[in-house]
Design a protein around this motif. Structure first.
Motif, PDB file in Angstrom:
ATOM      1  N   LEU A   1     -29.691 -33.933  51.428  1.00 45.65           N
ATOM      2  CA  LEU A   1     -29.143 -34.226  52.744  1.00 45.65           C
ATOM      3  C   LEU A   1     -28.373 -32.981  53.167  1.00 45.65           C
ATOM      4  CD1 LEU A   1     -29.043 -36.677  54.660  1.00 45.65           C
ATOM      5  CD2 LEU A   1     -26.899 -37.302  53.621  1.00 45.65           C
ATOM      6  N   THR A   2     -28.773 -32.379  54.293  1.00 45.30           N
ATOM      7  CA  THR A   2     -28.151 -31.133  54.733  1.00 45.30           C
ATOM      8  C   THR A   2     -26.719 -31.384  55.184  1.00 45.30           C
ATOM      9  OG1 THR A   2     -28.914 -31.409  57.004  1.00 45.30           O
ATOM     10  CG2 THR A   2     -30.365 -30.209  55.495  1.00 45.30           C
ATOM     11  N   PRO A   3     -25.909 -30.342  55.283  1.00 43.25           N
ATOM     12  CA  PRO A   3     -24.544 -30.524  55.782  1.00 43.25           C
ATOM     13  C   PRO A   3     -24.559 -30.941  57.251  1.00 43.25           C
ATOM     14  CG  PRO A   3     -24.873 -28.276  54.984  1.00 43.25           C
ATOM     15  CD  PRO A   3     -26.158 -28.973  54.866  1.00 43.25           C
ATOM     16  N   GLY A   4     -23.522 -31.609  57.658  1.00 40.99           N
ATOM     17  CA  GLY A   4     -23.373 -32.034  59.043  1.00 40.99           C
ATOM     18  C   GLY A   4     -21.961 -31.755  59.528  1.00 40.99           C
ATOM     19  N   VAL A   5     -21.717 -32.013  60.799  1.00 41.28           N
ATOM     20  CA  VAL A   5     -20.404 -31.750  61.389  1.00 41.28           C
ATOM     21  C   VAL A   5     -19.977 -32.973  62.184  1.00 41.28           C
ATOM     22  CG1 VAL A   5     -19.125 -30.302  63.015  1.00 41.28           C
ATOM     23  CG2 VAL A   5     -20.823 -29.280  61.526  1.00 41.28           C
TER      24      VAL A   5
END
Length: 171
Positions: A122-126
């Motif tokens: 799961l890629t990083p998010g903001v």
């Protein structure tokens, strides 16, 4: 229609169906791509048994994107930059090398098998929130001020790799 014409037509139709099935099947069923390492030339030129090496490369597949969520009291949606799930696998390897037998004429082997393992990321998010709050009825409907909020959602990685080391008789 003559029997020879029927036979020719049946042969052509069978070939068309076989080619169509061969073109569709690998695209649907391929989770990994095999990678053989040809070492036959080493065996023939040096006159010794060469190791057998093969690998597998997984194909990454994107998952379903979870979009921003609207939360009451926030001016910017939660998860403004969403996390992207990816599934695939870790590459696999199969190495098998002959070892000269110390006592007799036969060969023993040493093998390492590490199959391709499933991998989920799961890629990083903001997640952001602005300085204005919700409209306040006590201040004639004007929004109140609050502190800025910013958060980086950590990436996730989940995998269970395995390996098997063996030593035994046989080439």
């Amino acid at each position: 229609m003559k029997p020879t014409a029927r036979g020719a037509l049946a042969a052509v139709m069978t070939g068309v169906v076989a080619v169509g099935a061969a073109a569709v099947a690998p695209a649907v069923a391929a989770d990994t791509v095999p990678v053989p390492v040809p070492l036959n030339g080493v065996e023939q030129s040096l006159g010794v048994k060469a190791p057998k090496v093969a690998g597998e490369l997984p194909l990454p597949l994107p998952g379903r994107l979870e979009g921003p969520r609207y939360v009451e009291g926030r001016t910017i949606p939660d998860r403004a930059v969403p996390q992207v799930p990816l599934s695939g696998g870790l590459p696999g390897a199969d190495v098998r090398t002959p070892l000269p037998h110390m006592v007799g004429d036969g060969f023993e082997h040493l093998g390492l098998s590490a199959p391709a393992a499933d991998l989920w990321t799961l890629t990083p998010g903001v997640s952001l929130d602005g300085a204005l709050g919700a409209p306040d009825p006590d201040h004639l409907g004007l929004p109140g001020l609050k502190q800025h909020q910013a958060a980086v959602l950590a990436p996730l990685v989940r995998a269970v790799p395995t390996a098997n080391l063996e030593m035994g008789s046989g080439a």
